[in-house]
Design a protein around this motif. Structure first.
Motif, mmCIF file in Angstrom:
data_model
loop_
_atom_site.group_PDB
_atom_site.id
_atom_site.type_symbol
_atom_site.label_atom_id
_atom_site.label_comp_id
_atom_site.label_asym_id
_atom_site.label_seq_id
_atom_site.Cartn_x
_atom_site.Cartn_y
_atom_site.Cartn_z
ATOM 1 N N SER A 167 51.034 -1.943 18.236
ATOM 2 C CA SER A 167 49.902 -1.197 18.802
ATOM 3 C C SER A 167 49.209 -0.306 17.780
ATOM 4 C CB SER A 167 50.384 -0.337 19.976
ATOM 5 O OG SER A 167 51.275 0.669 19.527
ATOM 6 N N LYS A 168 49.875 -0.047 16.631
ATOM 7 C CA LYS A 168 49.342 0.818 15.577
ATOM 8 C C LYS A 168 48.964 2.201 16.113
ATOM 9 C CE LYS A 168 47.577 -3.087 12.866
ATOM 10 N NZ LYS A 168 46.386 -3.710 12.246
ATOM 11 N N SER A 169 49.802 2.721 17.003
ATOM 12 C CA SER A 169 49.549 4.030 17.599
ATOM 13 C C SER A 169 50.078 5.141 16.704
ATOM 14 C CB SER A 169 50.211 4.115 18.978
ATOM 15 O OG SER A 169 49.752 3.073 19.816
ATOM 16 N N GLN A 210 49.780 -4.080 27.747
ATOM 17 C CA GLN A 210 50.400 -5.373 27.459
ATOM 18 C C GLN A 210 51.089 -5.947 28.691
ATOM 19 O OE1 GLN A 210 50.369 -7.344 24.679
ATOM 20 N NE2 GLN A 210 48.840 -5.913 23.889
ATOM 21 N N ASP A 229 48.387 -7.358 31.137
ATOM 22 C CA ASP A 229 47.319 -8.093 30.451
ATOM 23 C C ASP A 229 46.674 -9.096 31.418
ATOM 24 O OD1 ASP A 229 45.648 -9.384 28.758
ATOM 25 O OD2 ASP A 229 47.176 -10.078 27.353
ATOM 26 N N HIS A 248 49.486 1.501 25.311
ATOM 27 C CA HIS A 248 49.374 0.101 24.896
ATOM 28 C C HIS A 248 50.445 -0.766 25.557
ATOM 29 C CE1 HIS A 248 46.770 1.726 21.671
ATOM 30 N NE2 HIS A 248 46.253 0.516 21.662
ATOM 31 N N GLU A 249 51.619 -0.213 25.798
ATOM 32 C CA GLU A 249 52.677 -0.986 26.450
ATOM 33 C C GLU A 249 52.290 -1.314 27.894
ATOM 34 O OE1 GLU A 249 56.320 -3.033 26.273
ATOM 35 O OE2 GLU A 249 55.085 -2.085 24.712
ATOM 36 N N GLY A 287 50.164 6.980 22.731
ATOM 37 C CA GLY A 287 49.460 5.739 22.401
ATOM 38 C C GLY A 287 50.350 4.523 22.617
ATOM 39 N N ARG A 288 51.640 4.655 22.244
ATOM 40 C CA ARG A 288 52.570 3.537 22.448
ATOM 41 C C ARG A 288 52.732 3.224 23.931
ATOM 42 N NH1 ARG A 288 55.585 6.369 18.363
ATOM 43 N NH2 ARG A 288 57.080 7.115 19.911
ATOM 44 N N ASP A 311 54.867 -1.248 14.238
ATOM 45 C CA ASP A 311 54.394 -1.088 15.615
ATOM 46 C C ASP A 311 53.129 -1.915 15.810
ATOM 47 O OD1 ASP A 311 53.923 -0.255 18.166
ATOM 48 O OD2 ASP A 311 53.136 1.712 17.612
ATOM 49 N N GLU A 335 45.654 10.955 19.210
ATOM 50 C CA GLU A 335 45.460 9.528 19.462
ATOM 51 C C GLU A 335 43.981 9.196 19.670
ATOM 52 O OE1 GLU A 335 47.015 5.788 19.490
ATOM 53 O OE2 GLU A 335 48.191 7.616 19.287
#
Length: 292
Positions: A118-120, A133, A136, A129-130, A125-126, A116, A84
């Protein structure tokens, strides 16, 4: 033992890949943080099942089952974190260069999820990014005294607190917390470099930035600069504030992004520190003594 390790790695990698897929649909109507916690609890149960199984069979097979489980889980997570982090490196670490990959007990790779956001590349990586989010800064407020995120809009419901990171530790272990911290540090460094490049470009090309900074520097260094007891200091600073009305939102967005990741890293570090004091008192005390 190699056969056990190979089968264990296949099962653990599949459980992590399947257990950390975040897709919100209209049928579930679950908020993102509720879905995230549900996924983490389900994954924690799966990991606890493997831990209990190896603890049960290790005496019969005359192997160090829990040691093997911990070593392979750590290797899987470090390998996926490395993959990642390649997105932020010029010289990518290939599979044959990775010190976590093995020809005897290979770690399986899974293709990135279609659609996806997040493009992980993988599960770590997912997950990272979760969490970003769900916390945020555009939609939430972080209260440092309570280590809790709240909704910005009334009635300011609690979204996520410090206990959340203990659930993350139960799902992916201490190695997962270290991996998340490493990934966030790479994100932080990449964003900081990008923001500094943008600022240098604006200072070089945008006369408004250059003139405002030059005039501010000249007046601050002059003898007529209002001191702390001057009655004109409010007008003095308000003048520069009005000149930079178009700039403040951009700077605010940059600082929020950087501070957001630093707060998450702080919470991950706190959870590692707390869990080490509870689960490995002797090692933690020895480390603290060496640090002194």
């Amino acid at each position: 033992e190699d056969g056990i390790r190979k089968e264990l790695v296949r099962h653990l990698a599949n459980a992590l890949n399947v257990g950390l897929i975040f897709t919100t649909t209209t049928k579930t109507k679950q908020p993102p943080i509720a879905l995230l916690e549900t996924k983490l609890l389900a994954l924690a149960k799966v990991m606890d099942g493997y831990r209990r199984s190896f603890e049960y069979i290790q005496d019969y097979l005359k192997i160090h089952g829990l040691k093997i489980l911990q070593e392979e889980l750590t290797r899987i997570i470090n390998y996926n974190v490395e993959k990642e982090c390649n997105a932020f490196l010029r010289n990518k670490v290939q599979d044959w260069q990775s010190r976590y990959q093995s020809q005897t007990v290979p770690i399986p790779t899974f293709p990135p999820l279609q659609g996806d956001a997040s493009k992980s590349n993988n599960f770590i990586g997912r997950l990272a990014h979760e969490i970003l989010q769900c916390t945020d800064p555009k939609r939430t407020i972080y209260i440092e005294l309570k280590a809790t995120w709240y909704e910005k809009r009334a009635p300011h419901k609690e979204i996520l607190n410090g206990c959340f990171f203990s659930k993350v530790r139960e799902a992916i272990g201490p190695a997962g917390l270290v991996g998340l911290d490493r990934l966030y540090s790479y994100m932080f460094a990449a964003e900081l470099k990008q923001n500094l490049e943008k600022m240098q470009k604006n200072l070089a090309n945008d006369n408004m930035w250059l003139e405002a900074l030059n005039s501010l520097s000249v007046e601050l260094e002059s003898k007529q600069c209002p001191g702390t007891n001057s009655a004109n200091r409010l007008k003095f600073y308000a003048n520069f504030h009005n000149r930079w009305l178009k700039v403040w939102p951009t700077l605010l967005e940059w600082l929020l992004q950087l501070g957001h990741k630093q707060i998450l890293r702080q919470q991950l570090s706190f959870e590692l520190n707390r869990s080490s004091k509870c689960n490995s008192k002797n090692l933690e005390s020895a480390l603290e003594t060496f640090n002194r």
